[in-house]
Enzyme design. Structure first.
Site, PDB file in Angstrom:
ATOM      1  N   TYR A 153       0.839  -1.208   0.000  1.00 28.73           N
ATOM      2  CA  TYR A 153       0.000   0.000   0.000  1.00 28.73           C
ATOM      3  C   TYR A 153       0.866   1.247   0.000  1.00 28.73           C
ATOM      4  O   TYR A 153       1.025   1.919   1.024  1.00 28.73           O
ATOM      5  CB  TYR A 153      -0.891  -0.049   1.258  1.00 28.73           C
ATOM      6  CG  TYR A 153      -1.999   0.983   1.320  1.00 28.73           C
ATOM      7  CD1 TYR A 153      -2.916   1.124   0.288  1.00 28.73           C
ATOM      8  CD2 TYR A 153      -2.156   1.802   2.440  1.00 28.73           C
ATOM      9  CE1 TYR A 153      -3.947   2.042   0.363  1.00 28.73           C
ATOM     10  CE2 TYR A 153      -3.188   2.729   2.524  1.00 28.73           C
ATOM     11  CZ  TYR A 153      -4.082   2.843   1.481  1.00 28.73           C
ATOM     12  OH  TYR A 153      -5.107   3.752   1.539  1.00 28.73           O
ATOM     13  N   ASP A 206      -9.410   4.861  10.417  1.00 32.08           N
ATOM     14  CA  ASP A 206      -9.589   5.047   8.971  1.00 32.08           C
ATOM     15  C   ASP A 206      -9.237   6.460   8.524  1.00 32.08           C
ATOM     16  O   ASP A 206      -8.933   6.677   7.340  1.00 32.08           O
ATOM     17  CB  ASP A 206     -11.049   4.794   8.579  1.00 32.08           C
ATOM     18  CG  ASP A 206     -11.459   3.359   8.802  1.00 32.08           C
ATOM     19  OD1 ASP A 206     -10.651   2.455   8.507  1.00 32.08           O
ATOM     20  OD2 ASP A 206     -12.584   3.130   9.292  1.00 32.08           O
ATOM     21  N   SER A 261      -6.073   8.865   3.492  1.00 33.24           N
ATOM     22  CA  SER A 261      -4.895   8.002   3.433  1.00 33.24           C
ATOM     23  C   SER A 261      -3.926   8.420   2.341  1.00 33.24           C
ATOM     24  O   SER A 261      -3.184   7.583   1.820  1.00 33.24           O
ATOM     25  CB  SER A 261      -5.323   6.540   3.246  1.00 33.24           C
ATOM     26  OG  SER A 261      -5.862   6.043   4.432  1.00 33.24           O
ATOM     27  N   ARG A 302      -1.511   8.132  -3.798  1.00 34.86           N
ATOM     28  CA  ARG A 302      -2.413   7.131  -3.205  1.00 34.86           C
ATOM     29  C   ARG A 302      -3.730   7.759  -2.746  1.00 34.86           C
ATOM     30  O   ARG A 302      -3.779   8.927  -2.404  1.00 34.86           O
ATOM     31  CB  ARG A 302      -1.691   6.496  -2.006  1.00 34.86           C
ATOM     32  CG  ARG A 302      -2.355   5.258  -1.465  1.00 34.86           C
ATOM     33  CD  ARG A 302      -1.534   4.657  -0.354  1.00 34.86           C
ATOM     34  NE  ARG A 302      -1.564   5.466   0.860  1.00 34.86           N
ATOM     35  CZ  ARG A 302      -0.727   5.296   1.888  1.00 34.86           C
ATOM     36  NH1 ARG A 302       0.218   4.374   1.831  1.00 34.86           N
ATOM     37  NH2 ARG A 302      -0.824   6.060   2.951  1.00 34.86           N
ATOM     38  N   ASP A 303      -4.769   6.929  -2.726  1.00 36.17           N
ATOM     39  CA  ASP A 303      -6.091   7.343  -2.226  1.00 36.17           C
ATOM     40  C   ASP A 303      -6.597   8.554  -3.033  1.00 36.17           C
ATOM     41  O   ASP A 303      -7.029   9.560  -2.474  1.00 36.17           O
ATOM     42  CB  ASP A 303      -6.007   7.677  -0.729  1.00 36.17           C
ATOM     43  CG  ASP A 303      -7.309   7.381   0.005  1.00 36.17           C
ATOM     44  OD1 ASP A 303      -8.186   6.701  -0.571  1.00 36.17           O
ATOM     45  OD2 ASP A 303      -7.472   7.844   1.150  1.00 36.17           O
ATOM     46  N   ASP A 309      -8.144  -0.063  -2.879  1.00 35.15           N
ATOM     47  CA  ASP A 309      -8.881   1.051  -3.524  1.00 35.15           C
ATOM     48  C   ASP A 309      -8.333   1.515  -4.873  1.00 35.15           C
ATOM     49  O   ASP A 309      -9.052   2.207  -5.610  1.00 35.15           O
ATOM     50  CB  ASP A 309      -8.948   2.308  -2.626  1.00 35.15           C
ATOM     51  CG  ASP A 309      -9.719   2.068  -1.358  1.00 35.15           C
ATOM     52  OD1 ASP A 309     -10.348   1.002  -1.225  1.00 35.15           O
ATOM     53  OD2 ASP A 309      -9.697   2.952  -0.490  1.00 35.15           O
ATOM     54  N   TRP A 340     -17.485   5.075   4.919  1.00 41.60           N
ATOM     55  CA  TRP A 340     -16.392   4.128   5.148  1.00 41.60           C
ATOM     56  C   TRP A 340     -15.513   4.471   6.328  1.00 41.60           C
ATOM     57  O   TRP A 340     -14.630   3.709   6.701  1.00 41.60           O
ATOM     58  CB  TRP A 340     -15.498   4.042   3.906  1.00 41.60           C
ATOM     59  CG  TRP A 340     -15.038   5.396   3.386  1.00 41.60           C
ATOM     60  CD1 TRP A 340     -15.632   6.115   2.386  1.00 41.60           C
ATOM     61  CD2 TRP A 340     -13.919   6.182   3.837  1.00 41.60           C
ATOM     62  NE1 TRP A 340     -14.953   7.306   2.187  1.00 41.60           N
ATOM     63  CE2 TRP A 340     -13.897   7.368   3.060  1.00 41.60           C
ATOM     64  CE3 TRP A 340     -12.936   5.994   4.805  1.00 41.60           C
ATOM     65  CZ2 TRP A 340     -12.929   8.371   3.228  1.00 41.60           C
ATOM     66  CZ3 TRP A 340     -11.971   6.984   4.992  1.00 41.60           C
ATOM     67  CH2 TRP A 340     -11.979   8.153   4.194  1.00 41.60           C
TER      68      TRP A 340
HETATM   69  C1  BGC Z   1      -4.062   3.843   6.570  1.00 39.02           C
HETATM   70  C2  BGC Z   1      -2.755   3.125   6.737  1.00 39.02           C
HETATM   71  C3  BGC Z   1      -2.904   1.978   7.713  1.00 39.02           C
HETATM   72  C4  BGC Z   1      -4.042   1.087   7.288  1.00 39.02           C
HETATM   73  C5  BGC Z   1      -4.300  -0.026   8.281  1.00 39.02           C
HETATM   74  C6  BGC Z   1      -5.151   2.862   6.180  1.00 39.02           C
HETATM   75  O1  BGC Z   1      -6.373   3.497   6.135  1.00 39.02           O
HETATM   76  O2  BGC Z   1      -3.937   4.838   5.615  1.00 39.02           O
HETATM   77  O3  BGC Z   1      -1.800   4.033   7.230  1.00 39.02           O
HETATM   78  O4  BGC Z   1      -1.710   1.244   7.774  1.00 39.02           O
HETATM   79  O5  BGC Z   1      -5.223   1.834   7.145  1.00 39.02           O
HETATM   80  O6  BGC Z   1      -4.741   0.456   9.494  1.00 39.02           O
END
Ligand code: BGC
Length: 456
Positions: free
Chosen positions: A181, A411, A193, A186-187, A233, A377
């Site tokens: 990830y 989240d 995130s 990203r995101d 995602d 979410w």
């Molecule tokens: C976050 C990450 C995290 C993951 C698991 C994601 O939403 O952006 O930083 O490692 O969740 O908790």
């Protein structure tokens, strides 16, 4: 993490349910099905299991034997398997035979010390002794470890070495679960995130270095199996959110990053599941076919890597695998839970040359009907830990029920002045005050424990 956008817009493109025949890849039978049992020209209704028949291209090999439904309560109910720390023990809930190539079969899932430590510290902060004892049991339930920044990649080597040592000491085969990830930009359709790499600033090359660093660790421990969820995602955003500038701008980098990840991780035998959003995102009829096309195309263009086992669904989301009844917020989508979504997507992928199997996150799916909208979410209030990880999934398409999101990690922040504040985290069904994504959210963890179903 972003889970849902433009869905209502897409849903509005779906014709009202007045067709005389079900569409290609649409449902055409199964227990509880009251819609059309014939398919559009060029497709035939094929029975996939008692609960689902689907319109597939060409003539059916198995004639549809739509069962007359007696009651929705006959739909599959998952039972608890207990938090044993392995993914291989549990009471069967169906007679379905797991696929021979299921990478989870016969392996003990490694418990990441990082999460176990988070949970133990959290449990120690609980004063009620019953809740504290329940909370402590979560430390024995395997979750995935997220490699969300390049700085964390060396810790993978530590975990693999530990798993290797445990394997040698016990004679058991070990499996380490990771989430890849760190794509640049990203995101792309949300803020919570947003990651460390940007496409404008060498992001794709940095991402390749990140993958190379994971590969270098994995190579050293050939006896430990690694299972990876690839980029939550990202591809789903390319299906529904190309109207968002950051997503259209990221399209090429996401595709080439995911392709690079597939090829390099394949070379060291990592079993991979590409993230496929969830029923309320790509499960809408208008999104299914484009989603299947994108996944199959990327898979084939990457050379059909043999360790790319399939797709992961419901990552960090709240949908049931098999809902007792549709949540009202799912109205308009026949794929109202993950089993319906998977039963629709699996054959669509197979027919395009990607014989995909699935894993499904149920870590926070214990309580249903808690969202105001399906697309909510962020730290949804009232959630509870869900079905424990198991390979007894009741479906030959599903390799394992897993916990991908480490329950208790946040989240997204509810602090409106934070750079990564996303308005979903300020909604009335989002628990607040919430810290930054990925950091520990004690109050949320305590609710997950209290509301766990099956109970801890
Ligand atoms: C976050 C990450 C995290 C993951 C698991 C994601 O939403 O952006 O930083 O490692 O969740 O908790």
């Amino acid at each position: 993490m972003f889970r849902f956008a433009a869905l209502l817009a897409l849903a509005s493109l779906i014709p009202a349910f007045v067709e005389a025949a079900a569409p290609l890849y649409g449902q055409c039978g199964g227990i509880g099905w009251n819609g059309d049992t014939t398919c559009v020209s060029g497709a035939s209704c094929s029975k996939l299991n008692d609960y689902y028949s689907q319109c597939l291209p060409g003539s059916a090999t198995t004639p549809s034997t739509t069962t007359t439904r007696t009651s929705t309560s006959t739909t599959t109910t998952r039972t608890s398997t207990g938090g044993t720390g392995t993914g291989t023990s549990s009471a069967p809930t169906s007679t379905a035979t797991p696929d021979a190539g299921n990478p989870f079969t016969g392996y003990t899932i490694y418990l990441t010390p990082y999460y176990a430590d988070e949970v133990k510290a959290a449990a120690n902060a609980i004063t009620d002794s019953t809740q504290k004892a329940k909370a402590l049991t979560v430390a024995n339930i395997p979750t995935f470890t997220w490699f969300d920044v390049i700085a964390k990649t060396p810790t993978l080597g530590t975990y693999l070495a530990d798993a290797d040592a445990k394997s040698k000491a016990s004679g058991q085969k070990y499996l380490v679960q990771i989430v890849v990830y760190d794509l640049p930009d990203r995101d792309c359709a949300a803020l919570a995130s947003n990651g460390e790499f940007s496409i404008a600033n060498n992001g794709l090359a940095n991402y390749k270095t990140y993958i190379d660093q994971l590969v270098a660790q994995i190579k050293q421990y050939p006896n430990v199996r690694v299972v990876a969820v690839i980029e939550p995602d990202s591809l789903a955003n390319l299906v529904t959110n190309l109207n968002v500038a950051k997503c259209s701008g990221a399209q090429a980098a996401y595709k080439s990053g995911v392709t690079y990840a597939m090829q390099q991780l394949n070379a060291v035998g990592v079993y991979m599941y590409l993230d496929a959003g969830h029923a309320g995102w790509l499960g809408w009829p208008a999104n299914l076919t484009p989603a299947a096309q994108l996944f199959a195309q990327l898979y084939k263009d990457a050379g059909s890597p043999k360790f790319v086992r399939g797709l992961a669904t419901n990552v960090a989301n709240y949908n049931a695998l098999s809902a007792a009844s549709p949540d009202p917020i799912t109205q308009g989508n026949n794929n109202y839970d993950e089993i319906h979504y998977i039963n629709a997507l699996g054959p669509a992928l197979s027919s395009q040359g990607f014989p995909a199997h699935f894993i499904v996150d149920q870590g926070r799916s214990g309580v249903q009907n808690i969202r105001s909208q399906w697309g909510d979410w962020c730290n949804v209030k009232g959630a509870g830990f869900g079905t424990r990880p198991t390979t007894n999934t009741g479906s030959s398409l599903i390799d394992a029920i897993v916990w991908v999101k480490p329950g208790g990690e946040c989240d997204g922040t509810s602090n409106t002045s934070a750079a990564r504040y996303d308005s979903h985290c300020g909604l009335s069904d989002a628990a607040q005050p919430a810290p930054e994504a990925g950091t520990w959210f004690q109050a949320y963890f305590e609710t997950l424990v209290k509301n766990a179903s099956p109970a801890l």
